[in-house]
Design a protein around this motif. Sequence first.
Motif, mmCIF file in Angstrom:
data_model
loop_
_atom_site.group_PDB
_atom_site.id
_atom_site.type_symbol
_atom_site.label_atom_id
_atom_site.label_comp_id
_atom_site.label_asym_id
_atom_site.label_seq_id
_atom_site.Cartn_x
_atom_site.Cartn_y
_atom_site.Cartn_z
ATOM 1 N N GLU A 1 86.460 63.263 -34.259
ATOM 2 C CA GLU A 1 87.686 62.591 -35.480
ATOM 3 C C GLU A 1 88.023 61.757 -35.208
ATOM 4 O O GLU A 1 88.278 60.992 -34.802
ATOM 5 C CB GLU A 1 88.592 63.647 -34.374
ATOM 6 N N LEU A 2 88.440 60.919 -36.390
ATOM 7 C CA LEU A 2 89.223 59.742 -36.538
ATOM 8 C C LEU A 2 90.534 60.145 -35.508
ATOM 9 O O LEU A 2 91.321 60.622 -35.686
ATOM 10 C CB LEU A 2 89.333 59.533 -38.317
ATOM 11 N N GLY A 3 90.878 59.003 -35.375
ATOM 12 C CA GLY A 3 91.871 58.376 -34.132
ATOM 13 C C GLY A 3 91.803 58.940 -33.101
ATOM 14 O O GLY A 3 92.563 58.593 -31.848
ATOM 15 N N THR A 4 90.603 59.147 -32.642
ATOM 16 C CA THR A 4 90.324 59.837 -30.808
ATOM 17 C C THR A 4 90.252 58.569 -30.387
ATOM 18 O O THR A 4 89.439 58.137 -30.568
ATOM 19 C CB THR A 4 88.811 60.710 -30.914
ATOM 20 N N VAL A 5 91.100 58.561 -28.924
ATOM 21 C CA VAL A 5 91.188 57.299 -28.482
ATOM 22 C C VAL A 5 89.923 57.460 -27.278
ATOM 23 O O VAL A 5 89.470 58.155 -26.304
ATOM 24 C CB VAL A 5 92.360 57.878 -27.051
ATOM 25 N N LEU A 6 89.255 56.635 -26.939
ATOM 26 C CA LEU A 6 88.091 56.490 -25.988
ATOM 27 C C LEU A 6 88.382 55.753 -24.878
ATOM 28 O O LEU A 6 89.191 54.602 -24.998
ATOM 29 C CB LEU A 6 86.791 55.380 -27.304
ATOM 30 N N GLU A 7 88.424 56.093 -23.319
ATOM 31 C CA GLU A 7 88.918 55.694 -23.067
ATOM 32 C C GLU A 7 87.807 55.767 -21.215
ATOM 33 O O GLU A 7 87.495 57.258 -21.268
ATOM 34 C CB GLU A 7 90.118 56.704 -22.414
ATOM 35 N N PRO A 8 86.931 55.368 -21.663
ATOM 36 C CA PRO A 8 87.516 53.712 -21.254
ATOM 37 C C PRO A 8 86.871 53.594 -22.749
ATOM 38 O O PRO A 8 86.048 54.037 -23.406
ATOM 39 C CB PRO A 8 86.417 53.599 -20.122
ATOM 40 N N PRO A 9 87.379 52.345 -23.381
ATOM 41 C CA PRO A 9 86.609 51.508 -24.667
ATOM 42 C C PRO A 9 85.020 51.728 -24.529
ATOM 43 O O PRO A 9 84.866 51.556 -23.878
ATOM 44 C CB PRO A 9 87.210 50.599 -24.722
ATOM 45 N N LEU A 10 85.182 52.140 -25.654
ATOM 46 C CA LEU A 10 82.963 51.982 -26.427
ATOM 47 C C LEU A 10 82.517 50.344 -26.241
ATOM 48 O O LEU A 10 83.426 50.155 -27.016
ATOM 49 C CB LEU A 10 82.976 53.105 -26.999
ATOM 50 N N VAL A 11 81.540 49.844 -25.955
ATOM 51 C CA VAL A 11 80.883 48.521 -25.929
ATOM 52 C C VAL A 11 79.437 48.927 -26.754
ATOM 53 O O VAL A 11 78.882 50.122 -26.439
ATOM 54 C CB VAL A 11 80.258 47.770 -25.206
ATOM 55 N N GLU A 12 78.978 48.471 -27.789
ATOM 56 C CA GLU A 12 77.580 48.770 -28.787
ATOM 57 C C GLU A 12 78.057 47.577 -28.971
ATOM 58 O O GLU A 12 78.124 47.260 -29.567
ATOM 59 C CB GLU A 12 78.341 49.658 -30.080
ATOM 60 N N PHE A 13 75.931 47.769 -29.018
ATOM 61 C CA PHE A 13 75.628 46.551 -29.252
ATOM 62 C C PHE A 13 74.238 47.178 -31.503
ATOM 63 O O PHE A 13 74.000 47.368 -30.940
ATOM 64 C CB PHE A 13 74.000 46.148 -28.311
ATOM 65 N N TYR A 14 75.164 45.569 -31.805
ATOM 66 C CA TYR A 14 74.025 46.486 -32.821
ATOM 67 C C TYR A 14 72.453 45.163 -33.737
ATOM 68 O O TYR A 14 73.277 43.455 -32.752
ATOM 69 C CB TYR A 14 75.164 45.949 -34.484
ATOM 70 N N TYR A 15 72.200 45.520 -34.084
ATOM 71 C CA TYR A 15 71.422 43.949 -34.454
ATOM 72 C C TYR A 15 71.555 43.880 -36.137
ATOM 73 O O TYR A 15 71.882 44.216 -36.425
ATOM 74 C CB TYR A 15 69.364 44.819 -34.262
ATOM 75 N N LYS A 16 71.926 41.876 -35.535
ATOM 76 C CA LYS A 16 72.228 41.282 -36.835
ATOM 77 C C LYS A 16 71.317 40.888 -37.839
ATOM 78 O O LYS A 16 70.442 40.083 -37.378
ATOM 79 C CB LYS A 16 72.633 39.719 -36.241
ATOM 80 N N ASN A 17 71.161 41.940 -38.650
ATOM 81 C CA ASN A 17 69.562 41.865 -39.360
ATOM 82 C C ASN A 17 70.053 42.042 -41.266
ATOM 83 O O ASN A 17 69.896 43.483 -40.674
ATOM 84 C CB ASN A 17 68.384 42.364 -38.602
ATOM 85 N N ASP A 18 70.506 41.507 -41.695
ATOM 86 C CA ASP A 18 70.757 41.990 -43.004
ATOM 87 C C ASP A 18 69.343 43.286 -43.236
ATOM 88 O O ASP A 18 69.919 44.521 -44.562
ATOM 89 C CB ASP A 18 70.920 40.998 -44.244
ATOM 90 N N ALA A 19 68.096 42.785 -43.377
ATOM 91 C CA ALA A 19 66.913 43.655 -43.917
ATOM 92 C C ALA A 19 66.887 44.935 -43.594
ATOM 93 O O ALA A 19 66.855 46.207 -43.805
ATOM 94 C CB ALA A 19 66.184 42.866 -43.851
ATOM 95 N N LEU A 20 67.381 44.800 -42.453
ATOM 96 C CA LEU A 20 66.803 46.052 -41.260
ATOM 97 C C LEU A 20 68.824 47.316 -41.610
ATOM 98 O O LEU A 20 68.711 48.062 -40.797
ATOM 99 C CB LEU A 20 66.827 45.651 -40.297
ATOM 100 N N GLY A 21 69.729 46.442 -41.884
ATOM 101 C CA GLY A 21 70.904 47.294 -42.176
ATOM 102 C C GLY A 21 71.696 47.097 -41.033
ATOM 103 O O GLY A 21 72.500 48.061 -40.257
ATOM 104 N N ASP A 22 71.452 46.045 -40.217
ATOM 105 C CA ASP A 22 72.510 45.964 -38.682
ATOM 106 C C ASP A 22 72.183 47.092 -38.132
ATOM 107 O O ASP A 22 73.401 47.667 -37.716
ATOM 108 C CB ASP A 22 74.049 45.161 -39.165
ATOM 109 N N PRO A 23 71.229 47.232 -37.594
ATOM 110 C CA PRO A 23 70.999 49.142 -36.510
ATOM 111 C C PRO A 23 71.731 48.924 -35.549
ATOM 112 O O PRO A 23 71.958 48.109 -34.908
ATOM 113 C CB PRO A 23 69.346 49.225 -36.482
#
Length: 244
Positions: free
Chosen positions: A108-130
């Motif tokens: 749900e929008l606004g759910t507090v994430l504890e601990p914070p979430l760290v994510e990695f996305y592939y910086k690649n426009d052709a693939l839509g930054d997956p």
Amino acid sequence: MAAHQKLYEGKAKILYATDDPNVLLSSFKDDATAFNAQKRGSIQGKGEINCAISSHLFQLLEAQGIATHFLDCPSANTMRVRAVKILPLEVVVRNIAAGSLCQQTGLELGTVLEPPLVEFYYKNDALGDPLLTSDRLLLLNLATSEQVEQLRAKALKINQILTDFFQQCGITLVDFKLEFGLDPSQNLLLADEISPDTCRLWNQSDPDPKQRVMDKDRFRHDLGNVEAAYQQVLDRILAKAAQI
Ligand code: TMP
Ligand code: ASP
């Protein structure tokens, strides 16, 4: 002064060479895009506002031991930066569920994430930054496992510093995206920008879910008053910085 050679034009900035190969100029544009450039527009004054916000936040982070590419601002929409080789990664830190996290997980929008979430996305426009997994990061040679751990630790430290600072501005730092680069000595520097284009920022004095938005979600979702929201973020940062 001789015209600077344009090295790269992105969606929100243009990079120029200087006489010093270790220094580049990053020129912030008013252009705005969203949803992998399917939506395009312009936010009047954004270039100058984002350059000023980014400069303040980079200096705040430098003062607390985070190495960044920032040098100074020779003009209102231009930042002098150290030349780095950008890692093709977008490092996203989330304190509160919003955006693609809600869409992809049902949180749900606004759910507090504890601990914070760290994510990695592939910086690649052709693939839509997956979104990447740790194994895919290594598979694609996007970073070494040592660099991945370094990036995660740095991102969390940056999150702590920025969350505390925005809190003092009456703003909740919901989530944000970082980019890093390697200098010629292979040091990892925080690069790109930190601005309402790359963060979700909620005004703590306005509980209304649409009114509270002070970031690019106003543009993404046609909420109106985009310029005023960006200006308000800068005004609060400047007022806080003047007190420190
Ligand atoms: P997301 O919820 O759309 O994945 O976005 C997470 C954060 O990253 C949000 O603060 C906006 C920022 N962001 C960028 O700076 N650039 C991008 O291309 C995207 C998709 C998100
Ligand atoms: N900056 C990205 C783009 O236009 C996406 C976004 O910020 O929503 O492609």
